[in-house]
Design a protein around this motif. Structure first.
Motif, PDB file in Angstrom:
ATOM      1  N   GLN A   5      20.206  14.886  43.256  1.00  0.00           N
ATOM      2  CA  GLN A   5      21.027  15.558  41.886  1.00  0.00           C
ATOM      3  C   GLN A   5      20.051  16.027  40.931  1.00  0.00           C
ATOM      4  OE1 GLN A   5      24.332  16.010  42.665  1.00  0.00           O
ATOM      5  NE2 GLN A   5      24.030  14.877  44.337  1.00  0.00           N
ATOM      6  N   LYS A   6      19.112  15.262  40.482  1.00  0.00           N
ATOM      7  CA  LYS A   6      18.299  15.654  39.606  1.00  0.00           C
ATOM      8  C   LYS A   6      17.246  16.747  40.036  1.00  0.00           C
ATOM      9  CE  LYS A   6      17.904  11.533  36.784  1.00  0.00           C
ATOM     10  NZ  LYS A   6      17.377  10.380  36.420  1.00  0.00           N
TER      11      LYS A   6
ATOM     12  N   ASN B  37      20.135   9.841  46.258  1.00  0.00           N
ATOM     13  CA  ASN B  37      21.002  10.649  45.826  1.00  0.00           C
ATOM     14  C   ASN B  37      20.753  11.210  44.430  1.00  0.00           C
ATOM     15  OD1 ASN B  37      23.888  11.765  46.061  1.00  0.00           O
ATOM     16  ND2 ASN B  37      24.224  10.203  44.400  1.00  0.00           N
ATOM     17  N   GLU B  38      20.427   9.838  43.729  1.00  0.00           N
ATOM     18  CA  GLU B  38      19.879  10.426  42.153  1.00  0.00           C
ATOM     19  C   GLU B  38      18.758  11.448  42.337  1.00  0.00           C
ATOM     20  OE1 GLU B  38      18.430   8.187  38.154  1.00  0.00           O
ATOM     21  OE2 GLU B  38      18.649   7.288  39.847  1.00  0.00           O
TER      22      GLU B  38
ATOM     23  N   ALA C 299      13.947   8.672  39.693  1.00  0.00           N
ATOM     24  CA  ALA C 299      15.164   8.414  40.446  1.00  0.00           C
ATOM     25  C   ALA C 299      14.775   7.077  40.995  1.00  0.00           C
ATOM     26  CB  ALA C 299      15.167   9.391  41.359  1.00  0.00           C
ATOM     27  N   SER C 300      16.245   6.442  41.300  1.00  0.00           N
ATOM     28  CA  SER C 300      16.214   4.946  41.806  1.00  0.00           C
ATOM     29  C   SER C 300      16.804   4.996  43.310  1.00  0.00           C
ATOM     30  CB  SER C 300      16.936   4.033  40.769  1.00  0.00           C
ATOM     31  OG  SER C 300      18.205   4.651  40.479  1.00  0.00           O
ATOM     32  N   SER C 301      17.265   6.207  43.391  1.00  0.00           N
ATOM     33  CA  SER C 301      18.133   6.326  44.904  1.00  0.00           C
ATOM     34  C   SER C 301      17.734   7.696  45.430  1.00  0.00           C
ATOM     35  CB  SER C 301      19.644   5.946  44.612  1.00  0.00           C
ATOM     36  OG  SER C 301      20.036   7.015  44.095  1.00  0.00           O
TER      37      SER C 301
ATOM     38  N   ALA D 226      14.114   2.510  39.032  1.00  0.00           N
ATOM     39  CA  ALA D 226      13.601   3.821  38.987  1.00  0.00           C
ATOM     40  C   ALA D 226      12.201   4.105  39.230  1.00  0.00           C
ATOM     41  CB  ALA D 226      14.074   4.555  37.764  1.00  0.00           C
TER      42      ALA D 226
END
Length: 204
Positions: free
Chosen positions: A30-31, A26-27, A22-24, A4
């Motif tokens: 979303q956040k 998509n994450e 975030a690590s991706s 992350a």
């Protein structure tokens, strides 16, 4: 899974500025949508705040340095230079001609001139943007960079190397995915054979 990393997330009008780990991609979406008040049902695009480059896959996302400032845009929102309103109802970018008659978009011009302040921004260019720099004539690029043609050639060589490295990384990832899928299928077949043998042994 990649580690992350911290990012800065801004709303389309730059009025909301938040931090996200975030690590991706998509994450991050979303956040980030929660942080800037975008509803879960809205389609979201992620772009670099400084020049509007769209980040649409994890391969590119992994190249972004820590604390990169990103902007979340909904379907009807467009990136614009800070302090300049995005034109409504205009789908195609404005174009300008270079000294030798080549046509480049205003966005591409801004990205290239931004290299004067920090040449390492090349790392965050999309593949299309890198190819655009490579395709420019050397005199046109030198003019945009306000530098010598020798420097412009060096920039183009760096862009080409970066493109080649990304292609090699992408091909390596594809091979790993194929290998992983093959292993999974192989394990599934072995499991089915073992189960069938046990069943046959139990029947005898």
């Amino acid at each position: 899974m990649s580690a992350a990393r911290p990012f800065r997330i801004w709303s389309s009008d730059r009025s909301v500025k938040k931090g996200v780990i975030a690590s991706s991609l998509n994450e991050l979406v979303q956040k980030g949508r929660e942080k800037v008040g975008i509803s879960p049902g809205e389609t979201v695009r992620v772009v670099l705040e400084e020049d509007g480059t769209e980040i649409d896959d994890d391969d590119y996302f992994l190249f972004l340095p820590h604390n990169t400032t990103l902007m979340l845009l909904t379907r009807d929102q467009r990136w614009a230079v800070e302090g300049k309103e995005s034109p409504s109802g205009q789908d195609e970018p404005d174009f300008m001609s270079t000294g030798d008659g080549q046509q480049i978009s205003e966005r591409t011009r801004e990205m290239i001139t931004g290299l004067q302040r920090d040449i390492t921004r090349l790392i965050a260019f999309s593949n299309d943007d890198l190819q655009g720099v490579v395709d420019l004539s050397v005199p046109a690029l030198a003019s945009l960079l306000h530098d010598t043609e020798s420097f412009a050639e060096a920039v183009q060589e760096a862009c080409q190397r970066h493109l080649d490295e990304r292609m090699q990384t992408s091909e390596a990832m594809d091979l790993l995915r194929l290998y992983h899928t093959s292993r999974q299928n192989s394990n599934l077949i072995i499991g089915e054979d073992s189960s069938a043998k046990r069943q046959k042994s139990a029947n005898t």
